[in-house]
Write an enzyme that holds these catalytic residues in place. Structure first.
Site, PDB file in Angstrom:
ATOM      1  N   GLU A   1     116.588  89.535 125.921  1.00  0.00           N
ATOM      2  CA  GLU A   1     115.275  90.132 126.185  1.00  0.00           C
ATOM      3  C   GLU A   1     114.258  89.057 125.853  1.00  0.00           C
ATOM      4  O   GLU A   1     114.214  88.583 124.716  1.00  0.00           O
ATOM      5  CB  GLU A   1     115.029  91.360 125.312  1.00  0.00           C
TER       6      GLU A   1
ATOM      7  N   CYS B   1     106.296  91.983 123.624  1.00  0.00           N
ATOM      8  CA  CYS B   1     106.726  91.441 124.916  1.00  0.00           C
ATOM      9  C   CYS B   1     106.325  92.380 126.044  1.00  0.00           C
ATOM     10  O   CYS B   1     106.281  91.978 127.202  1.00  0.00           O
ATOM     11  CB  CYS B   1     108.215  91.131 124.929  1.00  0.00           C
TER      12      CYS B   1
END
Ligand code: ADP
Length: 476
Positions: free
Chosen positions: A246, A280
């Site tokens: 990720e 993020c």
């Protein structure tokens, strides 16, 4: 406080240590974290490897009891753990407590999952044969985590790893040893057999390669920057090692003329600036159609003027500090770059407060185009830019014109546009009239394109990464 590595069921001394500094007040040192070497990592891998077979054979009840204990203790101590988190990472206290609670809920969710491990029984295409499909543990998993969610991200990797019968080596981010240590302390009292969970502090560039390169480690789950993620994927590819990444985002929030202005402003300010923009999933590109553009920019500007930036533990603070000096410099550099490229900057300067910390006014950069660097590269700070577009079609095209694909949002009252956007946004997560950041813990998390690699994290989908599928044929 001494944060030691936890290897083979014992706390492990190292000669070298590094201070854990409060980004809201650099005179506040929370403790010192061990700086482990490759030899510490090798020891942790050996411990995990030695314990993996036993844990793979554990019953769902044993796994449930361990995960439920961990989840219960985190939830019972969420205020204290949340304060520790806010003190070492800099998100506000409500955000810190919310994250701690979420970590507890994740362990509770996966405690439940231990009791729901199923397989398939199918009829064979050949006469008299039975086929069954089951899941087995992967073995030893290496978990590498970043600083921005210091308890939730380790939780959402550790919990499914243990629930599906794997042994773990966790390598947390250097800036947030306190949360990792607290988690290891709870796990050490959970009844988990020695060696099944190990924590190694140390620099990513030193202990990371040992973890990734070891032939005793069967899978790597990483959350962090694009550069490190790509390098890890390349190394895992050479070794044919299972890997899950990720990484970054450049998440768009589309605001259409027919949006509810109050909702659009709330959602954009929350998505772009809360948690100091260090998510993020943060909305860093606000893509706004021309009919609402000026009203929207004026309303966001007014909202930003009313946000208090300050010490993460103070009640009046809406936005805490940036995590450290290096990240703050990077954020300020991007604001400069945006201005030089022709953007009009509102806010975005360093702020002084009554404690020495890494404070920055949220920055809104207007009059940008999607090809500017500010709209191509992840900043990871309280910085968002506005791109003015003609209509929905252009908004969607601009939203998708990025190498990333984590979270993508739209503010609209049109069912037609919302439905079209959900179907056509190139992202792993789509938000309608909601911030791009802020997700549930029981459903999959992850992106497309350059944001993610491998199977999804969280929810029932986590099984894909933390298990290996076996297909067995039987002729009775
Ligand atoms: P950030 O810039 O957000 O800190 P990084 O990708 O540098 O992102 O860090 C994320 C995690 O990856 C941290 O735990 C860090 O220690 C680790 N890391 C950094 N370099 C390496 C590497 N070469 N191998 C493995 N892990 C690494």
């Amino acid at each position: 406080m001494e944060y030691k590595s936890f290897i083979g069921g014992a706390w492990h001394e190292t000669s070298d240590s590094t201070p854990n500094v409060n980004p809201s007040d650099t005179s506040d040192i929370l403790g010192h974290a061990a700086v482990g070497g490759a030899d510490d990592m090798a020891r942790a891998i050996d411990a995990a490897s030695g314990a993996a077979a036993q844990w793979a054979k554990s019953t769902p009840q044993q796994r449930f009891d361990v995960l439920d204990f961990i989840g219960s203790e985190i939830l019972a101590r969420k205020a204290e753990l949340g304060e520790l988190l806010s003190r070492e990472e800099g998100k506000t206290l409500p955000e810190g407590i919310g994250e701690a609670a979420r970590a507890g809920q994740i362990f509770k969710f996966f405690a439940g999952e231990t009791l729901r491990q199923t397989g398939d029984i199918l009829a064979s295409v050949r006469p008299g044969i039975g086929v069954d499909v089951t899941r087995s543990p992967v073995g030893v998993v290496g978990l590498i985590t970043p600083w921005n969610f210091p308890i939730a991200i380790p939780a959402w990797k550790i919990a499914p790893a243990l629930a599906f019968g794997n042994a773990v080596v966790l390598k947390p981010a250097e800036l947030v040893p306190g949360c990792a240590h607290a988690l290891a302390d709870i796990i050490s009292r959970s009844g988990l057999p020695e060696g099944v969970f190990n924590l190694v502090f140390g620099r990513g560039s030193v202990v990371g390669p040992e973890l990734i390169g070891s032939n005793k480690v069967n899978a790597i789950s990483f959350t962090g920057s694009v550069g490190t993620g790509r390098a890890i994927a390349a190394d895992c590819g050479k070794l044919l090692k299972k890997v899950q990444l990720e990484m970054g985002g450049k998440n768009p929030m589309v605001v259409l003329d027919d949006a509810d202005l109050d909702i659009a402003v709330d959602v954009s300010v929350n998505g772009a600036y809360f948690s100091t923009g260090q998510r993020c999933t943060a909305s860093s590109r606000l893509i706004v159609t021309e009919g609402i553009h000026d009203k929207f920019v004026a309303a966001v500007e007014e909202r930003l003027n009313n946000l208090n930036v300050g010490h993460a533990l103070r009640k009046e603070t809406h936005i805490g500090p940036v995590v450290d000096e290096k990240q703050l410099q990077q954020d300020l550099d991007y604001v400069d770059i945006a201005a030089k490229d022709g953007g009009k900057v509102i806010g975005g300067q360093r702020l002084n407060r009554d404690t020495e910390g890494f404070f920055m006014a949220p920055a809104l950069v207007t009059e940008t185009t999607n090809d500017m660097r500010i709209n191509r590269e992840e900043v990871f700070g309280p910085v968002a830019s506005v791109v003015r577009v003609k209509d929905y079609d252009e908004a969607l095209a601009v939203a998708n014109d990025t190498e990333f694909g984590l979270s993508s949002g739209v503010c609209t009252t049109s069912l037609k546009h919302a439905s079209h956007f959900k179907a056509n946004a190139e992202a792993g997560m789509v938000m309608v009239n909601l911030p791009t950041a802020g997700v549930d813990y029981h459903v999959p998390f992850g992106g497309t394109k350059g944001s993610s690699f491998g199977s999804r994290e969280q929810g029932t989908y986590a099984a894909e990464f933390y298990t290996t599928v076996k297909t067995a044929y039987t002729l009775p």
